[in-house]
Write an enzyme that holds these catalytic residues in place. Structure first.
Site, PDB file in Angstrom:
ATOM      1  N   LYS A 164       0.836  -1.201   0.000  1.00 52.56           N
ATOM      2  CA  LYS A 164       0.000   0.000   0.000  1.00 52.56           C
ATOM      3  C   LYS A 164       0.875   1.257   0.000  1.00 52.56           C
ATOM      4  CE  LYS A 164      -3.831  -2.496   1.938  1.00 52.56           C
ATOM      5  NZ  LYS A 164      -4.596  -2.970   3.093  1.00 52.56           N
ATOM      6  N   ASP A 177     -11.428   2.327   3.148  1.00 50.89           N
ATOM      7  CA  ASP A 177     -11.716   0.901   2.954  1.00 50.89           C
ATOM      8  C   ASP A 177     -13.197   0.681   2.653  1.00 50.89           C
ATOM      9  OD1 ASP A 177      -9.635  -0.887   2.921  1.00 50.89           O
ATOM     10  OD2 ASP A 177      -9.428  -0.995   5.103  1.00 50.89           O
ATOM     11  N   GLN A 201      -5.084  -1.813   9.177  1.00 51.10           N
ATOM     12  CA  GLN A 201      -4.881  -3.136   8.571  1.00 51.10           C
ATOM     13  C   GLN A 201      -5.484  -4.219   9.462  1.00 51.10           C
ATOM     14  OE1 GLN A 201      -3.438  -3.648   5.440  1.00 51.10           O
ATOM     15  NE2 GLN A 201      -4.189  -5.717   5.745  1.00 51.10           N
TER      16      GLN A 201
END
Ligand code: NDP
Length: 282
Positions: free
Chosen positions: A53, A120, A97
């Site tokens: 990422k 997200d 995460q």
């Protein structure tokens, strides 16, 4: 004869487009776009995801702010960090995460991410807005699938779509996106009575199960579009999807490979969401 829908070239093309847009954004607004990525603990797979990422951010010109917290981080410490990122004007997107270490409550931590920074797309607000077909930040993997379908001009209107899997990060938002695109959608899961019968009706079949080569050729309608979201280790130790690709491919009009299919699209859509989040902020 089937055609592959490959994620790598499409992902590269979209990243170039995002990089252009980010450059323009920075010139016009005279500020960076910032993505904060929070990793708690030393899970090796999560470390790889976070590294990828950060790399993708560099590629498109987004400033990444990576926070590596020790495994023993307390709920309070994690929540204080998320709250400070929520209030930080230099941060357009926040990503925690997952999975978090077992002693942490991910639900209550994720609740602290403001809807407009939830890149997200997992928050109740963004998922609810998606369910109501309203503008929102969409979960990256299913959004990537929609880009893949669009890249081949595959029409969805009036088509029968079957999604196998109902997780909050893939199956459920996938089904909503297909519904919002006017497909007639069936969602299957582990309690579905006759999975084969449902799958055989699919013009568009999306497998998001997490079981190697679970969808066999005899579950696929002739000419179907098959999207394989699964990432598994097969009995031979090699990466494979949820679809028995070798035997199934000749029944499909289009099929995504694993690896090199949906996978490369996910992080690209995260970059897209971060750019979108930045544009929407005042
Ligand atoms: P989950 O384990 O959260 O969900 C799996 C879903 O599959 C559940 O809804 C489950 O049903 C359903 N399922 C399990 N067994 C069966 C069965 N026998 N018949 C029908 N349905 C079944 O997984 P995720 O959604 O997180 O991930 C799915 C796959 O996608 C995994 O391989 C994962 O690695 C991959 N993935 C890939 C990404 C990418 O970027 N390419 C990103 C995210 C995930 P029930 O709800 O009843 O338990």
């Amino acid at each position: 004869m089937y055609e592959l829908i490959e994620g790598k070239p499409l992902s590269a093309q979209i990243r170039l487009e995002i990089a252009e847009k980010v450059k323009k954004f920075k010139e016009e607004r005279n500020r960076d776009i910032g993505l904060a990525v929070v990793l708690v603990g030393e899970d090796p797979a999560s470390q790889v995801y976070v590294r990828n990422k950060v790399k993708a951010c560099e590629e498109v010109g987004i400033k990444s702010l990576a926070y590596y917290l020790p495994a023993e981080t307390s709920q309070k410490e994690l929540e204080e960090l998320i709250s400070s990122l929520a209030a930080d004007d230099g941060v357009d997107g926040i990503l925690v995460q997952l999975p978090l270490p077992a002693h942490l409550d991910s639900k209550s931590a994720l609740k602290l991410i403001p809807t407009e920074k939830d890149v997200d797309g997992f928050s109740e607000n963004n998922m609810g807005r998606l369910a109501m077909n309203m503008d929102c930040l969409v979960a990256c993997t299913p959004n990537g699938v929609m880009k893949m379908l669009a890249s081949k001009n595959i029409s969805l209107k009036g088509k029968k779509a079957v999604v196998v899997g109902r997780s909050n990060i893939v199956g459920r938002p996938m089904a909503l996106l297909l519904l919002n695109a006017d497909a007639t959608v069936t969602v299957c899961h582990s309690k579905t009575a006759d999975l084969k019968k449902e799958c055989l009706e699919a013009d568009i079949l999306v497998a998001a199960i997490g079981k190697p080569k679970f969808i066999k050729a005899d579950m696929i309608k002739e000419g179907a579009v098959v999207i394989d979201v699964g990432v598994n280790r097969g009995a031979d130790g090699k990466l494979c999807g949820d679809v028995d690709f070798e035997n199934a491919k000749d029944k499909c009009s289009y099929i995504t490979p694993v690896p090199g299919g949906v996978g490369p699209m996910t992080i690209t859509m995260l970059m897209y969401n971060t750019y979108t989040a930045a544009c929407r902020r005042k």
